[in-house]
Design an enzyme around this catalytic site. Sequence first.
Site, short mmCIF file in Angstrom:
data_model
loop_
_atom_site.label_atom_id
_atom_site.label_comp_id
_atom_site.label_asym_id
_atom_site.label_seq_id
_atom_site.Cartn_x
_atom_site.Cartn_y
_atom_site.Cartn_z
N LYS A 1 0.87 -1.18 0.00
CA LYS A 1 0.00 0.00 0.00
C LYS A 1 0.90 1.24 0.00
O LYS A 1 1.52 1.58 1.01
CB LYS A 1 -0.90 0.01 1.24
CG LYS A 1 -1.88 1.18 1.27
CD LYS A 1 -2.78 1.10 2.50
CE LYS A 1 -3.80 2.22 2.51
NZ LYS A 1 -3.18 3.54 2.62
N GLU B 1 -0.57 5.60 -7.80
CA GLU B 1 -0.15 6.41 -6.65
C GLU B 1 1.13 7.15 -7.02
O GLU B 1 2.15 6.53 -7.33
CB GLU B 1 0.09 5.51 -5.43
CG GLU B 1 0.15 6.25 -4.12
CD GLU B 1 -1.23 6.45 -3.49
OE1 GLU B 1 -1.29 6.96 -2.37
OE2 GLU B 1 -2.23 6.09 -4.14
#
Length: 660
Positions: free
Chosen positions: A114, A170
Amino acid sequence: MNLQEAEKLIAELSEQIRYHNKKYYDEDAPEIDDAEYDALYRRLENLEAEFPELVKPDSPTQTVGGHALAKFSPVTHTVPMESLHDSFSEQELIDFDRRVRAVVQDPVYIVEPKFDGLSVSIEYRDGVLVRGSTRGDGTVGEDITENIRTIRTVPKKLKEPIPFLEVRGEVYMSHKVFFELSAMQELNGEKTFKNPRNAAAGSLRQKDAKITASRKLDIFVFNVQQINGVELSEHDEALKFLKNLGFTVPPFFTRCNTIEEVIAEVRRIGEMRGSLDYSIDGAVVKVNSFAQRRMLGSTAKFPRWAEAFKYPPEEKQTKLLNIEVNVGRTGVLTPTGVFEPVMLAGTTVSRATLHNQDFISEKDIRIGDTVVLRKAGEIIPEVVSVVSHAPDSVPFVLPNTCPSCGAPVVREPGEAATRCTNPECPAQLLRHLIHFCSRDAMDIDGFGPAVLEQLVSSGLIASPADLYTLTEEQLISMERMGKKSAENRLNAVEKSKQNDLYRLVYALGIPHIGLKAAKLLAARFGSIDEIFRASEEEIATIDGFGEIMARSVRQFFDLPNTAHLIGRLRDAGVNLTAMSQGAKDLRFAGKTFVLTGTLPTMTRSQATEIIEKFGGKVSGSVSKKTDYVLAGENAGSKLTKANQLGITVITEEDFEKMIQ
């Protein structure tokens, strides 16, 4: 807890979380760390679970935290950019698996890191990048297409002309780039970013794409949001497909058939996160099958087919052996703790900044203490708390003199930083030189940070005055410096000797004295010698100066190092007097002008320069303190207000008579 108490607490928690969401998502300036935020959020979740009748549609648990900022055009996401539900224990992952298996049979999971950055959407038509946007609130984001184009790992054209493709990724800043940026910001006297996530978000949301390009951002693309012309059925298939198109996908992801395999992979990622050159704050568990994802669906905020596991910040106790005080490039004294080495987030930690005197006093940190350490954002060691003091320990206080040069240090009221007062302090030399040579200061062309750093490291200059003693031979001896380049730089140095006094005053880097204040100071006293002789009270009479500014000027010119520097500049032939006659003619001293409308023959900036030259002040608004309103054609509300207040209104013709 009764219903009324729960309602009040839910309202308080919601307000706190919204505030911190704004600081984190919209301003890229969080005030609390992830662990503290997660604790607030989890408390709200638990309360709402206990009192479901109190859950409101606008609760932070029901909405994504960010908002689209007005400085960018809004983008409505066809496919919502959902947030992820967080787990903080392995039992919660087991609960997630149980919920999934209640709906679908034999799910296969993909576990991937993540990433801690800024979530973005990127769209392609016929294989060509057409738009990039932030997540915003999940439904409406910001159009940042030009900034996205500056990221070198974002393909501008795909290897296949897919009719339409939208991906999610991201944007992040590597640890290496983050530390380089922080060093440069410190050197320039700028506020540094708190961590790489804030640096990435702040860099990506710049109005000037050139600034974004200079920040060396990177991206991992991990989801297909929409696609036309290609059929994909599984997540790991999609990741491989994206990689073949030219995207940078997560560097590792693992296929797991059971929740036990998932937990083992989550542990493995947690153990390795300290060795990565990018920040991760957890692991993401996703159902691999897209068909099963459709069966599972989403809540108002989260997909039911994915779960984020957040790693708790690792904390360990160790002993504080010593506190070293270093002088930064901006003259700030920074205390650094030296500890018995301890393993944190995969690396050995033996040093951590203690920030400033307030931080030390607030936590009562003393040499010999047993303290709790952790890594903020997984990369920056910090002291969380003091466990116990050593016998006979005493409170730590920063020294009264600079550890580098021995000059007095000062801490201005309202400031956390303690600074060295010496303009020639070796520890802050490079920063002073960069400022001294900058455009608004002495404007010495060809002496940028890289060249100045070479000159300092080679020992050729140890003071701004040394710039005026450089020789062609010395410059040619530097790396990548030819004869012509050396000549041009020496000519720029020679030219700077003729600068007006205010440029030198600004170049000296006097605390609290910016360019405008330097102009006022030079205009009021006319020469550097008169500034040396001026009292603090005389300086404070300058319109626009306050007590702190006046004291700062007086303290600076009282330093022996200042006299030494000015003496060397005088010997080198640098001009030390104000050039304009206005420096002596102060006919507008104490007078405030307001300009409005279009003047017949001069611009507002020209009129402002004349007024300031004669000691006057120009304000942007009309008040009772205004002496004159200089009005041209199409004058608006300022002229109306001036007439209402009975303030003298003059034309350009009147103004020209006043300055003859």
